[in-house]
Design an enzyme around this catalytic site. Structure first.
Site, mmCIF file in Angstrom:
data_model
loop_
_atom_site.group_PDB
_atom_site.id
_atom_site.type_symbol
_atom_site.label_atom_id
_atom_site.label_comp_id
_atom_site.label_asym_id
_atom_site.label_seq_id
_atom_site.Cartn_x
_atom_site.Cartn_y
_atom_site.Cartn_z
ATOM 1 N N ASP A 126 3.884 46.825 12.561
ATOM 2 C CA ASP A 126 5.241 46.012 13.241
ATOM 3 C C ASP A 126 4.580 44.387 13.370
ATOM 4 O O ASP A 126 5.644 43.689 13.587
ATOM 5 C CB ASP A 126 5.434 46.589 14.661
ATOM 6 C CG ASP A 126 4.325 46.378 15.719
ATOM 7 O OD1 ASP A 126 3.352 47.027 15.417
ATOM 8 O OD2 ASP A 126 4.717 45.861 16.642
ATOM 9 N N ASP B 43 -1.051 43.750 14.362
ATOM 10 C CA ASP B 43 -2.284 44.941 14.548
ATOM 11 C C ASP B 43 -1.846 45.858 13.380
ATOM 12 O O ASP B 43 -1.069 45.767 12.248
ATOM 13 C CB ASP B 43 -2.017 45.719 16.009
ATOM 14 C CG ASP B 43 -0.398 46.231 16.127
ATOM 15 O OD1 ASP B 43 0.349 46.286 15.397
ATOM 16 O OD2 ASP B 43 -0.165 46.330 17.434
ATOM 17 N N TYR C 65 5.524 49.794 23.485
ATOM 18 C CA TYR C 65 6.874 49.770 23.094
ATOM 19 C C TYR C 65 7.537 50.797 24.030
ATOM 20 O O TYR C 65 8.096 51.557 23.346
ATOM 21 C CB TYR C 65 7.105 50.063 21.696
ATOM 22 C CG TYR C 65 6.947 48.849 20.750
ATOM 23 C CD1 TYR C 65 7.619 47.824 20.719
ATOM 24 C CD2 TYR C 65 5.750 48.751 20.097
ATOM 25 C CE1 TYR C 65 7.482 46.891 19.788
ATOM 26 C CE2 TYR C 65 5.351 47.718 19.203
ATOM 27 C CZ TYR C 65 6.210 46.532 19.142
ATOM 28 O OH TYR C 65 6.159 45.610 18.437
ATOM 29 N N GLU D 274 1.845 35.728 17.675
ATOM 30 C CA GLU D 274 1.888 36.838 16.800
ATOM 31 C C GLU D 274 3.252 37.123 16.339
ATOM 32 O O GLU D 274 4.269 37.084 16.780
ATOM 33 C CB GLU D 274 1.857 38.060 17.977
ATOM 34 C CG GLU D 274 1.480 39.243 17.093
ATOM 35 C CD GLU D 274 1.070 40.381 17.640
ATOM 36 O OE1 GLU D 274 0.766 41.667 17.376
ATOM 37 O OE2 GLU D 274 1.250 40.369 19.154
#
Length: 496
Positions: A85, A88, A236, A476
């Site tokens: 996603d 990571d 999440y 990120e």
């Protein structure tokens, strides 16, 4: 002595309109013009850098290699493929499904203006849906995450090297997750429209699976962060509740299947599932603004007066994000960037701008505008606001920095991304262990591998940006930042 109140933009309609127009004008030097097609190409290429699994022979991001080839094995299933996603190496199902839904919507509304890049955009959708079909292959089960996030975040290593726990997490009848299942149903249904004429058999498979997954999500209600709290929170975690995902899934099934049962479901559950809540939110956790814009198209086309309340909510959303109109949840930076509290602000910029552009097109075809008090928000004004946000991302901002890696003369060089920041397998064939990667994370050197097309979390509310890996909220990239941007760039590449 009391001060005399100065007239505010909300006091006189003419001043309000002037305030909006002034905020649409950049307050800093701007580029002569942007190459939106080049930015489109790069925004799609980014998804190839996020691929997990066995990479195809035509993989264009050549510094990446195969990774996570045994995902799902501990649970006796094949869960290879899909996307990481962000920066990571975990595959989180909730943001992956949302990415797929919005990327599909980008193609549905703006694919016709993408030219030769449409083929690559369709391939990006299919890489996601092939994985979602695997994750939903067992009836009554949805596999929603691969990888232990705490184990993964304790390491800084390439996906090709990772030896962290690849734990498999699932929802089922006893452990419900209507939020992630509803979003997965939406993704499959939206993608079925993308493939309807391109691959009818695959499209039917996607739609049939969407129907089944939605029925499961609706029958076994609950939030996945309740069933899987230790695995998905705080990464999440569903803060907003699962009700919006049920409406969202039904809305896309209504659009994809045209079955009356989904229209009736939406009408029956509009109040029960809180359709009018938080109308100016749209992202992986909150679908309200997206639901309202999506369903409003049918009202504006004169086909669905029964959805009038959704159009009223959509109009309210438009008014809430117009610059110069005070709203507690939507701000603008001094440089003109939409800003919402929380991390990774660019996800809000691209998703809200996408809705502005989509709604402007629906309004334009219906010869309508939105009335915001004394201000008339025309389709042209909404397009101008969306374009202003895109131009900010591409470099028309106080720092004269593009927030898309590889676009423009100046862009982030130290993004928070494991694969990009560590030497590639080609450059460094030997394995780099969990903690051995820390020196690359802490280094002030630019990332050795350019993740072309990645859009980072972006600057703060004062337009300041630290080009530094440890500042992950700013540096990120994520798939759900890029997914709506693909649609925006597709449109502006043909209408600039």
């Amino acid at each position: 002595m009391a001060r005399t109140a100065l007239p505010s933009p909300t006091t006189f309609p003419a001043l309000r309109t002037l305030a909006i127009l002034l905020l649409l004008l950049p307050l800093h030097p701007v580029a002569a013009g942007h190459d939106y097609f080049d930015a489109l190409r790069k925004s799609i290429l980014f998804f190839e850098g996020q691929r997990s699994g066995k990479l195809p022979p035509d993989q264009r991001v050549r510094w990446r290699r195969d990774s996570a080839l045994h995902d799902g094995a501990t649970a006796g299933v094949d869960l290879t493929g899909g996307y990481y996603d962000a920066g990571d190496n975990v595959k989180f199902g909730f943001p992956l499904a949302f990415t797929t839904t919005v990327l599909s919507w980008s193609l549905i509304d703006f694919g016709r203006t993408m030219g030769p890049e449409l083929r690559n955009a369709v391939r990006a959708v299919r890489w996601a849906t092939d994985y979602l079909l695997k994750a939903t292959a067992v009836p009554g089960v949805v596999y929603v995450q691969v990888g232990d996030a705490f184990s993964d975040h304790n390491c800084w290593e390439r996906p090709e090297d990772m030896d962290t726990l690849r734990t498999v997490y699932r929802i089922d009848r006893a452990h419900p997750g209507s939020d992630v299942a509803g979003e997965t149903a939406a993704a499959l249904a939206a993608a079925s429209i993308v493939f309807r004429s391109r691959d009818p058999g695959y499209s039917r498979l996607l739609l049939d699976r969407a129907v089944r997954v939605f029925a499961f999500a609706d029958k076994y209600r609950g939030a996945y962060s309740g069933s899987l709290h230790r695995a998905v929170c705080p990464f999440y975690c569903d803060v907003n509740g699962y009700q919006d995902e049920l409406l969202w899934g039904a809305a896309w099934l209504h659009k994809a299947s045209r079955r009356r049962m989904y229209r009736e479901y939406i009408m029956r559950n509009e109040v029960v599932l809180h359709a009018g809540d938080t109308i100016n939110e749209f992202g992986w956790d909150n679908k309200h603004a997206g639901i309202n814009i999506l369903l409003s198209k049918e009202v504006l086309m004169g086909r669905a007066d029964y959805f009038n309340s959704f159009k009223a909510n959509a109009d309210g959303f438009i008014c809430s994000v117009l610059p110069g109109i005070s709203h507690p949840q939507v701000q603008y930076s001094p440089g003109g960037l939409i800003f919402k509290a929380g991390g990774s602000n660019m996800q809000h910029v691209t998703s809200l701008s996408f809705l502005l552009l989509a709604y402007s097109n629906y309004l334009s075809h219906a010869h309508k505008a939105v009335s915001c008090g004394g201000t008339s928000a025309s389709p042209a004004l909404l397009r101008q606001l969306a374009k202003r946000q895109v131009d900010y991302i591409l470099g028309d901002n106080p720092l004269s920095m593009s927030y898309m890696v590889g676009y423009g003369a100046r862009y982030p060089l130290r993004i928070h991304h494991r694969a990009s920041s560590l030497p590639s397998v080609r450059a460094h064939p030997a394995r780099i262990g969990c903690k051995a990667g820390s020196r690359y994370f802490l280094s002030a050197d630019p990332n050795p591998n350019l993740l072309v097309g990645a859009v980072v979390g972006g600057p703060n509310v004062t337009d300041a940006f630290p080009d530094s890996r440890p500042f992950f909220q700013e540096s990120e990239p994520t798939t759900y930042i890029n997914a709506p941007l693909v649609g925006l760039l597709g449109y502006f590449s043909a209408h600039s």
